[in-house]
Design an enzyme around this catalytic site. Structure first.
Site, mmCIF file in Angstrom:
data_model
loop_
_atom_site.group_PDB
_atom_site.id
_atom_site.type_symbol
_atom_site.label_atom_id
_atom_site.label_comp_id
_atom_site.label_asym_id
_atom_site.label_seq_id
_atom_site.Cartn_x
_atom_site.Cartn_y
_atom_site.Cartn_z
ATOM 1 N N SER A 1 59.666 70.950 -0.680
ATOM 2 C CA SER A 1 59.041 70.483 0.553
ATOM 3 C C SER A 1 58.170 71.577 1.172
ATOM 4 O O SER A 1 57.271 72.096 0.530
ATOM 5 C CB SER A 1 60.126 70.000 1.518
ATOM 6 O OG SER A 1 59.576 69.369 2.640
ATOM 7 N N ASP B 1 57.150 59.516 -1.691
ATOM 8 C CA ASP B 1 58.594 59.754 -1.794
ATOM 9 C C ASP B 1 59.301 59.524 -0.464
ATOM 10 O O ASP B 1 60.366 60.055 -0.234
ATOM 11 C CB ASP B 1 58.870 61.160 -2.310
ATOM 12 C CG ASP B 1 58.476 62.254 -1.324
ATOM 13 O OD1 ASP B 1 57.928 61.925 -0.248
ATOM 14 O OD2 ASP B 1 58.694 63.439 -1.620
ATOM 15 N N HIS C 1 62.644 61.929 -0.811
ATOM 16 C CA HIS C 1 62.213 63.313 -0.622
ATOM 17 C C HIS C 1 63.352 64.330 -0.731
ATOM 18 O O HIS C 1 63.183 65.391 -1.329
ATOM 19 C CB HIS C 1 61.534 63.449 0.739
ATOM 20 C CG HIS C 1 60.877 64.767 0.969
ATOM 21 N ND1 HIS C 1 59.824 65.224 0.210
ATOM 22 C CD2 HIS C 1 61.133 65.742 1.876
ATOM 23 C CE1 HIS C 1 59.444 66.409 0.638
ATOM 24 N NE2 HIS C 1 60.227 66.753 1.653
#
Length: 696
Positions: A263, A614, A667
């Site tokens: 991320s 995602d 995610h």
């Protein structure tokens, strides 16, 4: 005369003498007479009072308070959770349909794979733990206790104290006076975000099964609230990461390191790649070739290379798709809970990673979004996630790269597996796209405005419109929660809505208007444009290092870069907004228009336009650099290092007993995806991108 004689007779009458037995019998007779008359009366009175009390209770049922509702809800949720947890662990492993699949680490170990390259894990935003080292008197007893990531027990006890200690100074972006909150060190920093909610734990466990341990596995924890350069200025986090990689390289037989960021950690490590080779004092002094000597591969999980539209809505109104959906569909709860003052503000923070939109201020009247906005606007790191590349990447009023995108996600696996580009997804997936969605309008005020041709929109220059004075504060009487909206005039608020549409360029003018202090502070550390000439000396400044469109990759032709991300989940791309009711006292004068919906199969739902991704990062942000920007010897990748895309089609768990699923593309849940874990383990054990299958 007769009466007088009778009176005199009584006067001279002598006292009557009685024996003790006669006196006692006389008293008993008197008491019995009194009991016979009084006892029935007392008993009847008591019975009557009880009957009246019962009637009163029936007429006036017990009034439930807010805390009663909350306690019952929490009790039901906890009981259900622990019951499911107990049943799951009591089921035999051989029960049909519930067999525990063999872990990737166990299977690959049986194939002969073992640890080779040292591995460094880089967590993203929110998932890393934070602990208290110095605080105000209200934080007594919390020394080195987790304020973020863990049980969150302190939130219930002292919510305002907790918020105060998680905030940074709104002018320096560093610690407020008298407060020191630091990142939790080691693998425990981000293995679990909360009890039972894994982040890195599954990957760490599988790495351990092929031979990894503390000497060749490291978690590069850092304070994710700070700008990337400030983590070095305050904590020397970048210097410690450089030293750790050098030590692991030497102590593991001069084997290069495999780095696995997730991320926002992807942007953080991209900043590190430039910092480590730059000269002091702003750089690490490693010199050209440091990355080529020490790093084997960078395996980016859920990368947000080009930012996420979700960051725009979070900074603008502290909202997302789930908050808007809850507000629209649960309006009936508002009256019942309007007077509740249960300050569980952490649930909105937690929602960004676990269960978004659980408690919205419109439902419970908690002003949660205002508190979230106040705290998050002190975190410079959120600005690093704003969309990069302007209209060239994200589109303008009439064009966007997702043109023709359909919102039926049931057939996405075939399209991605065949390697089709975004431009022909409509043909390859056989979807019927009724309306051409203008995704380039990241923020639109009104559903009609989001769909009108640009020729029918008023021609307004945001820079001129936002130059109005802010002398009169429209929300100065709205309560005690401070946000930068308090410093705006009603005139400016009206002009913001009047401008109608904002693209990836004009939205920065919008954010500079509504959050001037935050943007002025954070834009000194981050840039969001596209470089025309990367040899310009200005790009030696650290504010450009986390933008892949304004910096070069290191000169390391043997190094590999992977983009690993999930697909097949609706992901936020653009928003339809409206002004908050003028008759209500609001700190946040704008909200997502949750009543804005498209037709069946439309990409517009509850005021949010969706594309493939995602759930947090759209595909264009996660995959563009590996597919195009860095592919081959481009100006962003002059050494021509190899790049690989590995997409993982999302498959939801078949039942609650599967937990978050072993084929999830979400995610955070993708960290437990079996296919992704296998790819990471194979590269860590020495395989190249071609050997694990190349593009996927």
């Amino acid at each position: 005369m007769g009466s007088i004689l009778r009176f005199r007779k009584l006067w001279y009458l002598g006292p009557v003498r009685c024996s003790p037995l006669e006196l006692q019998s006389f008293e008993n007779r008197e008491v019995d007479k009194e009991d016979e008359g009084v006892a029935p009366k007392v008993e009847s009175v008591v019975v009557d009072k009880k009957r009246e009390q019962k009637k009163r209770n029936k007429r006036q049922p017990k009034e439930w308070r807010c805390i009663d509702y909350c306690c019952w809800i929490i009790g039901y949720l906890c009981t259900t959770w622990w019951l499911l947890f107990f049943v799951y662990h009591c089921l035999p492993a051989t029960l049909p349909g519930f067999q525990v699949p063999e872990s990737p680490g166990t299977r690959l170990k049986s194939e002969g794979l073992s640890a080779l390259h040292p591995v460094v894990l880089v967590p993203g935003i929110v998932t890393g733990g934070l602990e208290l080292w110095e605080g105000r008197p209200c934080a007594e007893g919390l020394f080195r206790k987790r304020l973020w990531g863990g049980s969150f027990a302190e939130i219930f006890k002292r919510p305002f104290c907790w918020l105060e200690h998680l905030s940074l100074h709104n002018e320096t972006g560093l610690d407020p006076p008298g407060i020191r909150v630091r990142a939790v060190p080691g693998l425990v920093a981000a293995d679990y975000f909360a009890p039972g909610y894994f982040v890195w734990a599954v990957l760490i466990e599988n790495l351990a099964k092929i031979g990894y341990e503390g000497k060749n596995l490291h978690m590069a924890a850092y304070d994710w609230r700070l700008s990337f350069q400030n983590t070095e200025i305050r904590d020397q986090a970048l210097s410690r990461l450089k030293s750790k990689i050098e030590v692991m390289y030497v102590t593991n037989g001069y084997k290069k390191v495999v780095v696995v960021p997730h991320s926002m950690g992807v942007l953080y490590f991209l900043h590190f790649l430039k910092w480590v080779e730059s000269p002091p004092p702003i750089g690490g002094g490693g010199g050209p070739g440091w990355c080529a000597r020490h790093i084997q591969a960078v395996m980016n999980i859920g990368p947000a290379f080009l930012g996420v539209p979700k960051a725009v809505s979070n900074i603008f109104s502290a909202e997302g798709k789930d908050v808007a959906f809850i507000r629209y569909n649960v309006q009936g709860l508002r009256e019942k809970f309007a007077n509740c003052v249960l300050h569980t503000y952490f649930t909105v923070f937690l929602s960004r990673a676990m269960a978004p939109g659980v408690f919205d201020s419109e439902i419970l009247g908690l002003r949660t979004l205002e508190h979230l906005l106040r705290v998050s606007r002190t975190w410079d790191s959120t600005v690093s996630l704003l969309p990069k590349g302007g209209e060239t990447i994200w589109g303008n009023l009439d064009w966007s790269p997702e043109e023709g995108h359909g919102c039926d996600f049931t057939t996405k696996g075939e399209a991605h597996a065949s390697g089709n580009s975004v431009n022909n997804v409509n043909q390859s997936r056989g979807l019927e796209v009724k309306d051409l969605v203008k995704y380039g309008r990241i923020i639109s005020f009104g559903k009609a405005v989001s769909q009108l041709p640009s020729s029918q929109l008023p021609n307004i220059d945001p820079k001129q419109e936002f130059s109005c004075s802010s002398a009169t504060n429209f929300s100065s009487l709205c309560g005690e929660v401070w946000t930068e909206y308090d410093e705006m005039s009603r005139e400016r608020v009206q002009k913001i809505a009047k401008t109608n549409c904002y693209t990836a360029i004009t939205l920065f003018d919008l954010l500079r208007c509504v959050a001037p202090k935050m943007m002025q502070r954070a834009e000194a550390h981050f840039s969001h444009g596209i470089s025309e000439n990367l040899d310009d000396p200005k790009y030696a400044h650290y504010r450009y290092w986390s933008n892949p469109l304004e910096t070069k990759l290191p000169n390391a032709p043997d190094m590999e870069i992977y983009c690993l991300y999930g697909v097949g989940i609706p992901t936020e791309r653009a928003y339809v907004y409206k002004s908050s009711p003028a008759d209500k006292c609001k700190h946040i004068p704008f909200r997502i228009d949750s009543s804005a919906d498209g037709d069946e199969g439309s990409c517009l739902n509850s005021g949010v336009y969706f594309v493939d991704g995602d759930e947090s990062v759209p595909v264009i942000s996660a995959g563009f650099m590996c597919a195009k920007g860095w592919r081959g010897g481009t100006r962003f990748n002059p050494s021509g290092m190899a790049t690989y895309i590995r997409e993982y089609k999302h498959k939801a768990p078949a039942s609650l007993l599967e937990g978050r699923g072993t084929e999830s593309g979400a995610h955070v849940d993708i960290m437990g995806n079996v296919a992704l874990i296998e790819d990471v383990l194979r590269v860590a054990a020495g395989s190249t991108g071609k050997e694990i299958g190349g593009e996927k």
